[in-house]
Design a protein around this motif. Structure first.
Motif, short mmCIF file in Angstrom:
data_model
loop_
_atom_site.label_atom_id
_atom_site.label_comp_id
_atom_site.label_asym_id
_atom_site.label_seq_id
_atom_site.Cartn_x
_atom_site.Cartn_y
_atom_site.Cartn_z
N HIS A 14 17.68 -48.08 48.19
CA HIS A 14 17.26 -48.25 49.58
C HIS A 14 17.34 -46.93 50.34
O HIS A 14 16.62 -46.75 51.32
CB HIS A 14 18.10 -49.34 50.24
CG HIS A 14 17.75 -50.72 49.76
ND1 HIS A 14 16.87 -51.54 50.44
CD2 HIS A 14 18.14 -51.42 48.67
CE1 HIS A 14 16.76 -52.69 49.79
NE2 HIS A 14 17.52 -52.64 48.70
N GLY A 15 18.18 -46.03 49.88
CA GLY A 15 18.26 -44.73 50.53
C GLY A 15 17.00 -43.89 50.33
O GLY A 15 16.75 -42.96 51.12
N ASP A 16 16.21 -44.21 49.28
CA ASP A 16 14.97 -43.46 49.04
C ASP A 16 13.82 -43.92 49.92
O ASP A 16 12.77 -43.27 49.96
CB ASP A 16 14.55 -43.61 47.57
CG ASP A 16 15.55 -43.00 46.60
OD1 ASP A 16 16.23 -42.04 46.98
OD2 ASP A 16 15.64 -43.51 45.46
N LEU A 17 13.96 -45.05 50.60
CA LEU A 17 12.85 -45.64 51.35
C LEU A 17 12.37 -44.72 52.48
O LEU A 17 11.19 -44.75 52.84
CB LEU A 17 13.25 -47.00 51.92
CG LEU A 17 13.52 -48.11 50.89
CD1 LEU A 17 14.09 -49.34 51.57
CD2 LEU A 17 12.23 -48.46 50.15
N SER A 18 13.27 -43.91 53.03
CA SER A 18 12.87 -43.04 54.14
C SER A 18 11.83 -42.02 53.71
O SER A 18 11.03 -41.56 54.53
CB SER A 18 14.10 -42.31 54.71
OG SER A 18 14.73 -41.53 53.70
N GLY A 19 11.81 -41.66 52.42
CA GLY A 19 10.83 -40.68 51.94
C GLY A 19 9.40 -41.18 52.00
O GLY A 19 8.46 -40.38 51.95
N ILE A 20 9.21 -42.49 52.10
CA ILE A 20 7.86 -43.05 52.16
C ILE A 20 7.10 -42.54 53.38
O ILE A 20 5.89 -42.35 53.34
CB ILE A 20 7.93 -44.60 52.15
CG1 ILE A 20 8.48 -45.09 50.80
CG2 ILE A 20 6.57 -45.23 52.45
CD1 ILE A 20 8.70 -46.59 50.73
N SER A 21 7.82 -42.29 54.46
CA SER A 21 7.16 -41.84 55.70
C SER A 21 6.52 -40.47 55.56
O SER A 21 5.71 -40.07 56.41
CB SER A 21 8.16 -41.83 56.85
OG SER A 21 9.22 -40.92 56.57
N GLN A 22 6.85 -39.73 54.51
CA GLN A 22 6.28 -38.40 54.30
C GLN A 22 4.93 -38.44 53.58
O GLN A 22 4.24 -37.42 53.47
CB GLN A 22 7.24 -37.54 53.48
CG GLN A 22 8.63 -37.42 54.09
CD GLN A 22 8.61 -36.84 55.48
OE1 GLN A 22 7.94 -35.82 55.73
NE2 GLN A 22 9.33 -37.47 56.40
N LEU A 23 4.53 -39.63 53.08
CA LEU A 23 3.27 -39.76 52.35
C LEU A 23 2.14 -40.14 53.30
O LEU A 23 2.34 -40.86 54.28
CB LEU A 23 3.41 -40.83 51.26
CG LEU A 23 4.47 -40.57 50.18
CD1 LEU A 23 4.57 -41.75 49.24
CD2 LEU A 23 4.16 -39.29 49.40
#
Length: 342
Positions: free
Chosen positions: A80-89
């Protein structure tokens, strides 16, 4: 499966050749290659761990980016900590499984098109709770017929490659091939990319293929997904068009001269069941090649049994879901799984 192959070998007079069409038998043969090698001829596999690694989508995109091959930006989400990276796509996004997972395939669609970062994060959170990982990448804009593929049999000398183009997929955009034909107009560029990628990862002998999609925003071809060590669902179109890759592989492994090859791009391969569903949903015609000849995947006058079996399968299971099919939600695992080999 290995024990059954060894039993079967005792009934055969000549050394048989093994050609895989699915991942499960491919990985079994690779894992038990030392037991099978004295009795069967098959392609030279890389080390088993390497073969498994090449089948994971996240590793493909990482290697492709390192080698400066054209691929969409991709993120592997494992917590769940990786979910924030989605906003960079860049939107829209494609959400799909990383490797083959039975629990994923029972619970979720093959792939999703998502229009917002918040929606993608919510979907990925649900998938994480079930499977433990999920792949997110930038969606490549384009119609169904902007999907291309290069099917390849690598040899130690000159690879044999056939390049084709999808007409329709089922489900549209994200599913399996419903119809396809040769694409000589794109062959030079896509075959060069395909061969260079597989040589880059050290795969030098056997079946492999690459799927591409042309981005309608800038016209570039982007690599979407490789297949390593086996044939795939489009293999018959290569034979129909005169580049019979299964025959090439057999002759190579059996020590026979390579068969004559001559491209005839007038043939169209069509799964008449899924193509009809896709045509009804899309409401558009395919831009078939000039003077084309359509070959159904199931119905052939000289071999009607596959069509009868598929029709029976649809009658027994599929038509109970007509309501869902009308909305484009017919599950892939309810479609026929037969494959004709030329």
């Amino acid at each position: 499966m290995v024990d059954e192959l060894l039993r079967l070998r005792q009934e055969l007079a000549f050394g048989p050749v093994l050609i895989c069409a699915q991942d499960a038998p491919l990985l079994a043969i690779s894992k038990y290659r030392e037991r099978l090698a004295p009795h069967f001829k098959f392609q030279d596999f890389p080390p088993h761990e390497k073969l498994v690694e090449l089948g994971h989508k996240d590793r493909f995109f990482q290697v492709a980016q390192e080698g400066r091959f054209p691929v969409p930006s991709t993120l592997l989400v494992r917590s769940h900590g990786d979910l924030s990276g989605i906003s960079q796509l860049r939107l829209p996004l494609c959400v799909k499984q990383n490797g083959h997972s039975k629990i994923y395939e029972r619970t979720f669609k093959k792939a999703y098109r998502v229009e917002s970062h918040a929606e993608a994060q919510a979907l990925c959170a649900r998938i994480l709770d079930v499977t433990g990982e999920v792949l997110v990448q930038e969606w490549i804009e384009g119609t169904n017929d902007s999907i291309y593929f290069s099917l390849c049999y690598m040899t130690r000398s000159k690879p044999v490659v056939f390049t084709g183009r999808k007409g329709r997929s089922w489900p549209p955009q994200i599913g399996v091939t419903a119809s396809c034909w040769a694409a000589p107009e794109a062959a030079e560029e896509l075959e060069d990319l395909t061969v260079r990628y597989f040589r880059h990862v050290g795969f030098t002998h056997g079946f492999c293929s690459m799927e591409f999609k042309r981005d309608q925003r800038d016209g570039r071809f982007l690599m979407v997904e490789p297949t390593v060590g086996r044939t795939n669902g489009q293999i018959e179109i290569s034979a129909l068009c005169g580049i019979n890759l299964c025959h090439v592989a057999y002759c190579d492994l059996a020590g026979l001269p390579r068969p004559p090859l001559r491209l005839d791009p007038t043939h169209v391969w069509r799964d008449e069941f899924t193509d009809a569903l896709a045509a009804r949903m899309l409401g558009t015609d395919c831009a078939y090649p000039p003077r084309h000849r359509i070959h159904n995947a199931f119905w052939r006058w000289d071999d009607p049994f596959p069509a009868l079996s598929a029709a029976s399968d649809f009658a027994g299971r599929g038509f109970r879901r007509l309501g869902r099919a009308a909305g484009g939600l017919w599950p892939l695992n309810q479609l026929p799984s037969y494959q004709r080999i030329s």
